[in-house]
Each structure stands twice: as C-alpha cells, then as structure tokens.
Design a protein around this motif. Structure first.
Motif, PDB file in Angstrom:
ATOM      1  N   LEU A  12      56.382  65.280  21.105  1.00  0.00           N
ATOM      2  CA  LEU A  12      55.339  64.342  20.692  1.00  0.00           C
ATOM      3  C   LEU A  12      54.151  64.432  21.631  1.00  0.00           C
ATOM      4  O   LEU A  12      54.307  64.442  22.846  1.00  0.00           O
ATOM      5  N   SER A  13      52.969  64.463  21.055  1.00  0.00           N
ATOM      6  CA  SER A  13      51.767  64.444  21.876  1.00  0.00           C
ATOM      7  C   SER A  13      51.536  63.018  22.371  1.00  0.00           C
ATOM      8  O   SER A  13      52.130  62.059  21.885  1.00  0.00           O
ATOM      9  N   GLU A  14      50.652  62.890  23.327  1.00  0.00           N
ATOM     10  CA  GLU A  14      50.330  61.566  23.866  1.00  0.00           C
ATOM     11  C   GLU A  14      49.785  60.653  22.764  1.00  0.00           C
ATOM     12  O   GLU A  14      50.116  59.470  22.711  1.00  0.00           O
ATOM     13  N   ASP A  15      48.979  61.217  21.858  1.00  0.00           N
ATOM     14  CA  ASP A  15      48.429  60.432  20.754  1.00  0.00           C
ATOM     15  C   ASP A  15      49.530  59.932  19.816  1.00  0.00           C
ATOM     16  O   ASP A  15      49.485  58.795  19.344  1.00  0.00           O
ATOM     17  N   LYS A  16      50.518  60.782  19.564  1.00  0.00           N
ATOM     18  CA  LYS A  16      51.616  60.380  18.680  1.00  0.00           C
ATOM     19  C   LYS A  16      52.481  59.306  19.333  1.00  0.00           C
ATOM     20  O   LYS A  16      52.950  58.393  18.656  1.00  0.00           O
ATOM     21  N   ILE A  17      52.679  59.416  20.626  1.00  0.00           N
ATOM     22  CA  ILE A  17      53.453  58.396  21.337  1.00  0.00           C
ATOM     23  C   ILE A  17      52.701  57.072  21.303  1.00  0.00           C
ATOM     24  O   ILE A  17      53.289  56.017  21.023  1.00  0.00           O
ATOM     25  N   THR A  18      51.406  57.112  21.532  1.00  0.00           N
ATOM     26  CA  THR A  18      50.586  55.895  21.479  1.00  0.00           C
ATOM     27  C   THR A  18      50.636  55.280  20.085  1.00  0.00           C
ATOM     28  O   THR A  18      50.783  54.063  19.940  1.00  0.00           O
ATOM     29  N   ALA A  19      50.546  56.117  19.064  1.00  0.00           N
ATOM     30  CA  ALA A  19      50.599  55.624  17.686  1.00  0.00           C
ATOM     31  C   ALA A  19      51.962  55.005  17.391  1.00  0.00           C
ATOM     32  O   ALA A  19      52.053  53.962  16.724  1.00  0.00           O
ATOM     33  N   LYS A  20      53.030  55.609  17.880  1.00  0.00           N
ATOM     34  CA  LYS A  20      54.377  55.076  17.649  1.00  0.00           C
ATOM     35  C   LYS A  20      54.557  53.742  18.370  1.00  0.00           C
ATOM     36  O   LYS A  20      55.161  52.815  17.830  1.00  0.00           O
ATOM     37  N   VAL A  21      54.018  53.624  19.575  1.00  0.00           N
ATOM     38  CA  VAL A  21      54.090  52.358  20.313  1.00  0.00           C
ATOM     39  C   VAL A  21      53.356  51.270  19.537  1.00  0.00           C
ATOM     40  O   VAL A  21      53.847  50.146  19.394  1.00  0.00           O
ATOM     41  N   GLU A  22      52.191  51.591  19.009  1.00  0.00           N
ATOM     42  CA  GLU A  22      51.433  50.617  18.208  1.00  0.00           C
ATOM     43  C   GLU A  22      52.205  50.241  16.941  1.00  0.00           C
ATOM     44  O   GLU A  22      52.208  49.084  16.532  1.00  0.00           O
ATOM     45  N   LEU A  23      52.852  51.214  16.345  1.00  0.00           N
ATOM     46  CA  LEU A  23      53.663  50.949  15.158  1.00  0.00           C
ATOM     47  C   LEU A  23      54.817  49.999  15.495  1.00  0.00           C
ATOM     48  O   LEU A  23      55.086  49.060  14.748  1.00  0.00           O
ATOM     49  N   LEU A  24      55.477  50.227  16.612  1.00  0.00           N
ATOM     50  CA  LEU A  24      56.573  49.349  17.030  1.00  0.00           C
ATOM     51  C   LEU A  24      56.064  47.931  17.275  1.00  0.00           C
ATOM     52  O   LEU A  24      56.708  46.956  16.882  1.00  0.00           O
ATOM     53  N   LYS A  25      54.906  47.819  17.903  1.00  0.00           N
ATOM     54  CA  LYS A  25      54.324  46.494  18.156  1.00  0.00           C
ATOM     55  C   LYS A  25      54.032  45.775  16.847  1.00  0.00           C
ATOM     56  O   LYS A  25      54.346  44.592  16.689  1.00  0.00           O
ATOM     57  N   LYS A  26      53.469  46.498  15.910  1.00  0.00           N
ATOM     58  CA  LYS A  26      53.106  45.901  14.628  1.00  0.00           C
ATOM     59  C   LYS A  26      54.343  45.585  13.782  1.00  0.00           C
ATOM     60  O   LYS A  26      54.475  44.492  13.229  1.00  0.00           O
ATOM     61  N   THR A  27      55.252  46.533  13.689  1.00  0.00           N
ATOM     62  CA  THR A  27      56.420  46.391  12.826  1.00  0.00           C
ATOM     63  C   THR A  27      57.368  45.289  13.286  1.00  0.00           C
ATOM     64  O   THR A  27      57.871  44.520  12.477  1.00  0.00           O
ATOM     65  N   PHE A  28      57.601  45.205  14.588  1.00  0.00           N
ATOM     66  CA  PHE A  28      58.540  44.221  15.122  1.00  0.00           C
ATOM     67  C   PHE A  28      57.839  43.027  15.776  1.00  0.00           C
ATOM     68  O   PHE A  28      58.514  42.171  16.321  1.00  0.00           O
ATOM     69  N   THR A  29      56.524  42.991  15.707  1.00  0.00           N
ATOM     70  CA  THR A  29      55.705  41.963  16.372  1.00  0.00           C
ATOM     71  C   THR A  29      56.075  41.831  17.849  1.00  0.00           C
ATOM     72  O   THR A  29      56.233  40.732  18.370  1.00  0.00           O
ATOM     73  N   TRP A  30      56.216  42.983  18.501  1.00  0.00           N
ATOM     74  CA  TRP A  30      56.543  43.022  19.918  1.00  0.00           C
ATOM     75  C   TRP A  30      55.279  43.045  20.752  1.00  0.00           C
ATOM     76  O   TRP A  30      54.248  43.591  20.344  1.00  0.00           O
ATOM     77  N   THR A  31      55.385  42.512  21.950  1.00  0.00           N
ATOM     78  CA  THR A  31      54.310  42.607  22.936  1.00  0.00           C
ATOM     79  C   THR A  31      54.440  43.964  23.628  1.00  0.00           C
ATOM     80  O   THR A  31      55.444  44.672  23.443  1.00  0.00           O
ATOM     81  N   ASP A  32      53.465  44.303  24.453  1.00  0.00           N
ATOM     82  CA  ASP A  32      53.555  45.546  25.230  1.00  0.00           C
ATOM     83  C   ASP A  32      54.813  45.546  26.097  1.00  0.00           C
ATOM     84  O   ASP A  32      55.506  46.556  26.199  1.00  0.00           O
ATOM     85  N   ALA A  33      55.105  44.395  26.708  1.00  0.00           N
ATOM     86  CA  ALA A  33      56.283  44.288  27.574  1.00  0.00           C
ATOM     87  C   ALA A  33      57.563  44.495  26.774  1.00  0.00           C
ATOM     88  O   ALA A  33      58.484  45.183  27.237  1.00  0.00           O
ATOM     89  N   GLU A  34      57.635  43.914  25.578  1.00  0.00           N
ATOM     90  CA  GLU A  34      58.833  44.062  24.750  1.00  0.00           C
ATOM     91  C   GLU A  34      59.019  45.501  24.281  1.00  0.00           C
ATOM     92  O   GLU A  34      60.144  46.005  24.247  1.00  0.00           O
ATOM     93  N   VAL A  35      57.922  46.180  23.953  1.00  0.00           N
ATOM     94  CA  VAL A  35      58.010  47.601  23.591  1.00  0.00           C
ATOM     95  C   VAL A  35      58.536  48.390  24.784  1.00  0.00           C
ATOM     96  O   VAL A  35      59.404  49.261  24.632  1.00  0.00           O
ATOM     97  N   GLY A  36      58.034  48.067  25.973  1.00  0.00           N
ATOM     98  CA  GLY A  36      58.502  48.746  27.185  1.00  0.00           C
ATOM     99  C   GLY A  36      59.988  48.551  27.413  1.00  0.00           C
ATOM    100  O   GLY A  36      60.723  49.503  27.736  1.00  0.00           O
ATOM    101  N   ILE A  37      60.459  47.333  27.229  1.00  0.00           N
ATOM    102  CA  ILE A  37      61.890  47.038  27.380  1.00  0.00           C
ATOM    103  C   ILE A  37      62.697  47.818  26.344  1.00  0.00           C
ATOM    104  O   ILE A  37      63.695  48.466  26.669  1.00  0.00           O
ATOM    105  N   ALA A  38      62.256  47.747  25.089  1.00  0.00           N
ATOM    106  CA  ALA A  38      62.975  48.425  24.007  1.00  0.00           C
ATOM    107  C   ALA A  38      63.037  49.933  24.241  1.00  0.00           C
ATOM    108  O   ALA A  38      64.102  50.544  24.107  1.00  0.00           O
ATOM    109  N   LEU A  39      61.917  50.535  24.592  1.00  0.00           N
ATOM    110  CA  LEU A  39      61.894  51.989  24.784  1.00  0.00           C
ATOM    111  C   LEU A  39      62.670  52.419  26.016  1.00  0.00           C
ATOM    112  O   LEU A  39      63.230  53.518  26.039  1.00  0.00           O
TER     113      LEU A  39
END
Length: 153
Positions: A12-39
């Motif tokens: 995955l490129s950096e752009d794809k990782i960023t897009a996936k993180v944004e998708l996780l935030k939107k899909t699960f209504t996670w904060t940046d911290a919650e995405v960090g914990i999940a990943l």
C-alpha cells in the motif's frame, strides 16, 4: 504482530493507507486515537475492502448494537467472516436469550472470538434438549441460510 503489520502495508502506498484510515474513521465513526488503537491490534484492517468494512460496521453497530469504541478496542472481530462466523453466532445467542436459555448475557467479544469448538461446547451442546433444532439451525446459518428460528423482530 509486526509481521501482520508489515504484510498489511507492504503493498500500500502512503496515499492508500491514508485513504483507508479515513475510511475506517468514517465507517466506524472512530477518532484518530481509536483508529490507532484498532490498527495496532489488527493491522489486517488495512487490507479489508470498503464494502467488507461497511457490511461489518452496519452489522456490528446497527444490528448487534456494539459501540464504535468497543469495536476499536477489539478490532479482530471486524476481520472475522460476517456470514460464516459473526451472523450465525449472533443469531444463535439471540435465540438462546429470547428463549430464556442463557443464565447471563455473554459478551460479544467472547462469542465472536472463541474457537468453533469452544462456541459449540458453550452455546450449542448444552441446549440440545431444550432446543433440539439449534445445532441444525446454527449449521445452516454458517452456510449462509437464515433459519426461521433465527428471525427476530
């Protein structure tokens, strides 16, 4: 865990990782911290398709009623098969609850994460007499069918 993380980001490129993180935030209504914990606990989330994440989010949040922060703390459940594991187990436990066959409500982290053998020993086998069709209904649900006994209103 490092091996899983490396595998998840290797192609995955950096752009794809960023897009996936944004998708996780939107899909699960996670904060940046919650995405960090999940990943940090389940880097394989980065390899899941948008459709797959959306279906799991809808099921876990809307149908099961789990809070997004709970899912972020136990993100492995997002990686389990929706049709082969999550739905059948949820339906079996809901059936047992509705029919007063459980002494206490189990946590869904336990229900979803147990091995198939453990799940059957705890939730299917003890109820063979009270619900003789439960095993067949559960097996059918694991194959993608929705038995009548597992339809709830």
């Amino acid at each position: 865990m490092f091996r899983h993380a490396l595998h998840a980001v290797a192609f995955l490129s950096e752009d794809k990782i960023t897009a996936k993180v944004e998708l996780l935030k939107k899909t699960f209504t996670w904060t940046d911290a919650e995405v960090g914990i999940a990943l940090s606990k389940a880097p394989k989330l980065l390899t899941r398709s948008e459709e797959s994440l959306q279906h799991r989010s809808e099921f876990l949040i809307s149908e099961v009623g789990l809070q997004p922060v709970y899912i972020a703390q136990l993100p492995a459940i997002v990686c389990y098969s929706l049709e082969g594991r999550l739905r059948p187990r949820y339906y079996a436990v809901e059936f047992l609850k509705e029919n007063g066959l459980l002494k206490r409500n189990p946590s869904y982290s336990t229900v979803f994460s147990e091995t198939e053998k453990e799940f059957r020993e705890k939730f299917i086998c003890p109820h063979k007499e009270a619900a003789p069709h439960l095993e067949q209904d559960y097996d059918a649900a694991c194959k993608g069918e929705l038995p009548t006994n597992f339809r709830f209103t």
